[in-house]
Design an enzyme around this catalytic site. Structure first.
Site, PDB file in Angstrom:
ATOM      1  N   GLU A   1       0.946  -1.525  -0.129  1.00  0.00           N
ATOM      2  CA  GLU A   1      -0.453  -0.024  -0.208  1.00  0.00           C
ATOM      3  C   GLU A   1       1.005   1.483   0.029  1.00  0.00           C
ATOM      4  O   GLU A   1       0.972   2.332  -0.562  1.00  0.00           O
ATOM      5  CB  GLU A   1      -1.138  -0.074   1.432  1.00  0.00           C
ATOM      6  CG  GLU A   1      -2.094  -1.025   1.450  1.00  0.00           C
ATOM      7  CD  GLU A   1      -2.232  -1.633   2.446  1.00  0.00           C
ATOM      8  OE1 GLU A   1      -2.474  -1.323   3.268  1.00  0.00           O
ATOM      9  OE2 GLU A   1      -3.343  -2.943   1.962  1.00  0.00           O
TER      10      GLU A   1
ATOM     11  N   GLY B   1      -6.984  -8.506   1.410  1.00  0.00           N
ATOM     12  CA  GLY B   1      -7.965  -7.894   1.830  1.00  0.00           C
ATOM     13  C   GLY B   1      -8.967  -8.013   1.109  1.00  0.00           C
ATOM     14  O   GLY B   1      -9.639  -7.506   0.329  1.00  0.00           O
TER      15      GLY B   1
HETATM   16  P1  13P Z   1      -5.441  -8.730   5.222  1.00  0.00           P
HETATM   17  O1  13P Z   1      -5.081  -9.258   6.331  1.00  0.00           O
HETATM   18  O2  13P Z   1      -6.586  -7.543   5.310  1.00  0.00           O
HETATM   19  O3  13P Z   1      -5.530  -9.033   3.951  1.00  0.00           O
HETATM   20  O4  13P Z   1      -3.797  -7.442   4.857  1.00  0.00           O
HETATM   21  C1  13P Z   1      -3.510  -8.347   5.422  1.00  0.00           C
HETATM   22  C2  13P Z   1      -2.259  -6.717   5.438  1.00  0.00           C
HETATM   23  O5  13P Z   1      -1.757  -6.235   4.203  1.00  0.00           O
HETATM   24  C3  13P Z   1      -0.910  -6.931   6.369  1.00  0.00           C
HETATM   25  O6  13P Z   1       0.305  -6.643   6.421  1.00  0.00           O
END
Ligand code: 13P
Length: 248
Positions: free
Chosen positions: A95, A171
């Site tokens: 991200e 996600g």
């Molecule tokens: P999720 O578990 O929501 O898929 O996110 C993983 C993540 O980006 C942890 O840094």
């Protein structure tokens, strides 16, 4: 041989009250500390509050590379994290790479500065769905990690956690097959062993992240080269996170 480690990445979620309450519950899991290391990564504004609560270890979701104070409006320095007894930091999360343009040189500098201050680094890597589909995921991830490993001081290996987080799994509820996870983690471990002596490369923990939840955690954590997880969404509810921890 390696102690498992699980990170809870709360991302940009929770009010201050909610964060305090969830942190209190997670801190009550401290009886687990002999079997698993836990690190909670709250939103940045709550770090000072949680650090005063003296519970489970906390880490920062981000920091700016210089090991000093200075004129960098809106940033948090690694020195300020040290000041708050925040001893872990996420570096290279997809991200941040995607939305904030953090590139390899910047990330490697940040990781090395943090490590030299004694701050544990969760260095994230992982491919897009397009790269997974065209069969070059392992080469892609190796290319993400090599600049870091090339510059890493061997003495810092025990402070390094590599988080394999395929972008397409974050996600989305999609998870690679167990074979794909193990294949990637084994490739990362083999890569580390090319740079460092056996004991040092064995000390690097490699964790999985991306739609890790109470249902799939146990089978993922049982894989030989998986040393724990980095959990996003499922770490925002105490019950689901506790189930994940109990699966280790
Ligand atoms: P999720 O578990 O929501 O898929 O996110 C993983 C993540 O980006 C942890 O840094």
């Amino acid at each position: 041989m390696r102690k498992p480690i699980i990170g809870a990445n709360w991302k940009m979620n929770l009010s201050c009250d909610e964060a305090g309450q969830l942190y209190t519950k997670m801190s009550a899991l401290s009886e687990l500390e002999s079997t698993v290391d836990l690190v909670v990564f709250p939103p940045q504004p709550y770090l000072a509050l949680l650090s005063k609560m003296n519970g489970v270890a906390i880490g920062a979701q981000n920091a700016y590379a210089p090991d000093m104070f200075g004129a960098f409006t809106g940033e948090t320095s690694l020195m300020q994290l040290k000041d708050l007894h925040v001893n872990s930091v996420l570096v290279g999360h997809s991200e941040r790479r995607l939305h904030f343009g953090e590139d390899t040189d910047f990330l490697v500098a940040k990781a090395n500065t943090a490590l030299s201050l004694g701050i544990q680094v969760f260095f994230c890597c992982g491919e897009s769905d397009e790269i997974r589909s065209n069969g070059t995921a392992i080469t892609f991830v190796e290319n993400q990690l090599e600049p870091l490993l090339h510059q890493l001081n061997q003495a810092h290996c025990p402070l390094l956690v590599i988080a394999y987080e395929p972008i397409w799994a974050i996600g989305t509820g999609k998870v690679p097959s167990l074979e794909e996870i193990e294949e990637m983690h084994a490739a990362i471990r083999a890569l580390c062993s090319r740079y460092f002596d056996q004991a040092s490369s064995d000390a690097i923990r490699i964790v999985y992240g991306g739609s890790c939840n109470a249902t799939n955690a146990k089978s993922i954590f049982q894989l030989p080269n998986v040393d724990g997880g980095l959990v996003g969404g499922a770490s925002l509810q105490f019950d689901s996170f506790k189930e994940i921890i109990d699966s280790i």
